[in-house]
Design an enzyme around this catalytic site. Sequence first.
Site, mmCIF file in Angstrom:
data_model
loop_
_atom_site.group_PDB
_atom_site.id
_atom_site.type_symbol
_atom_site.label_atom_id
_atom_site.label_comp_id
_atom_site.label_asym_id
_atom_site.label_seq_id
_atom_site.Cartn_x
_atom_site.Cartn_y
_atom_site.Cartn_z
ATOM 1 N N ASP A 11 0.865 -1.158 0.000
ATOM 2 C CA ASP A 11 0.000 0.000 0.000
ATOM 3 C C ASP A 11 0.920 1.231 0.000
ATOM 4 O O ASP A 11 2.116 1.113 0.273
ATOM 5 C CB ASP A 11 -0.863 -0.064 1.281
ATOM 6 C CG ASP A 11 -1.713 1.153 1.483
ATOM 7 O OD1 ASP A 11 -2.498 1.485 0.591
ATOM 8 O OD2 ASP A 11 -1.578 1.802 2.550
ATOM 9 N N ASP A 13 -0.065 5.078 1.058
ATOM 10 C CA ASP A 13 -0.270 6.036 2.146
ATOM 11 C C ASP A 13 -0.236 5.322 3.496
ATOM 12 O O ASP A 13 -1.070 4.459 3.772
ATOM 13 C CB ASP A 13 -1.633 6.742 1.987
ATOM 14 C CG ASP A 13 -1.760 7.464 0.647
ATOM 15 O OD1 ASP A 13 -0.774 8.071 0.207
ATOM 16 O OD2 ASP A 13 -2.845 7.408 0.046
HETATM 17 P P1 B16 Z 1 -7.390 9.929 -3.231
HETATM 18 P P2 B16 Z 1 -3.801 4.010 0.226
HETATM 19 C C1 B16 Z 1 -5.818 5.766 0.236
HETATM 20 O O1 B16 Z 1 -4.498 5.430 -0.137
HETATM 21 C C2 B16 Z 1 -5.776 6.584 1.515
HETATM 22 O O2 B16 Z 1 -5.390 5.762 2.601
HETATM 23 C C3 B16 Z 1 -7.147 7.141 1.814
HETATM 24 O O3 B16 Z 1 -7.066 7.987 2.946
HETATM 25 C C4 B16 Z 1 -7.652 7.929 0.616
HETATM 26 O O4 B16 Z 1 -8.989 8.393 0.855
HETATM 27 C C5 B16 Z 1 -7.650 7.029 -0.613
HETATM 28 O O5 B16 Z 1 -6.319 6.552 -0.841
HETATM 29 C C6 B16 Z 1 -8.102 7.776 -1.859
HETATM 30 O O6 B16 Z 1 -7.148 8.775 -2.139
HETATM 31 O O7 B16 Z 1 -8.457 10.837 -2.733
HETATM 32 O O8 B16 Z 1 -6.022 10.569 -3.334
HETATM 33 O O9 B16 Z 1 -7.788 9.241 -4.526
HETATM 34 O O10 B16 Z 1 -3.708 3.945 1.702
HETATM 35 O O11 B16 Z 1 -4.677 2.947 -0.392
HETATM 36 O O12 B16 Z 1 -2.434 4.108 -0.437
HETATM 37 MG MG MG Z 2 -2.783 3.177 3.384
#
Ligand code: B16
Ligand code: MG
Length: 220
Positions: A11, A13
């Site tokens: 993953d 984030d």
């Molecule tokens: P975006 P990951 C996720 O990334 C985040 O953890 C989550 O907080 C976020 O809402 C989601 O991506 C969508 O992100 O708005 O930038 O498309 O943890 O899966 O790397």
């Molecule tokens: Mg994440």
Amino acid sequence: MSQQLQGFIFDLDGVVVFTDKYHYLGWKRLADTQGWQLDEALGHQLRGVSRIPALEVILQHNGVSLSEDEKHRLAEIKNEYYKAYLHDINENDLYPGAVAFVELVRERGIKTALASASKNAETVLEALRLTHLFDAVVTGNDITRSKPDPQVFLLAAERLEVEPSRCVVFEDAYSGIEAARNAGMQAVGVGERDRLPNAPLCITDYSELSLGDLIERGLD
Ligand code: B16
Ligand code: MG
């Protein structure tokens, strides 16, 4: 190949980069402008959850109902807040030890993938020059279903050409651990145990892992 695990899926984030903090701050700023309650406990529930479903968690928590158009308008505002944080992103935002760990995995001949629900994932990878670390990259632009749906990880395994059962996922989100399990993959939780009760193993530091044992024996 005799190794039990052949694909390591990361993953983004909260696992490779501390952009989880910026997602939270973006949502927090939006919530404050709207007069909605959002604390860190609710923020943890948003980890790994795609943009609109994450907004829906906040709305439900606050007993607010909005039209689809309004949801998209507000989610876009949060995204602008988030992207503003990304302007200043640098090496200090990297999860300590994560890059070295991915490099070590690759030296062992194991394939690596980045699998993120974020539509901004490629921007982050490019800003920190991380793209070369991964044999496959799956982002929020490639998927239609939010974690805990396994789609993001199954697509990563398909692109790596590795059976799901031979993959291990590194995840900071409860929803992400569920997604990995739903994909039939092993899962390592990255972060505090109290917010990842569903992870078979939890680490806060990549040096806690014995890579050779993990590759050979998995988590079983
Ligand atoms: P975006 P990951 C996720 O990334 C985040 O953890 C989550 O907080 C976020 O809402 C989601 O991506 C969508 O992100 O708005 O930038 O498309 O943890 O899966 O790397
Ligand atoms: Mg994440």
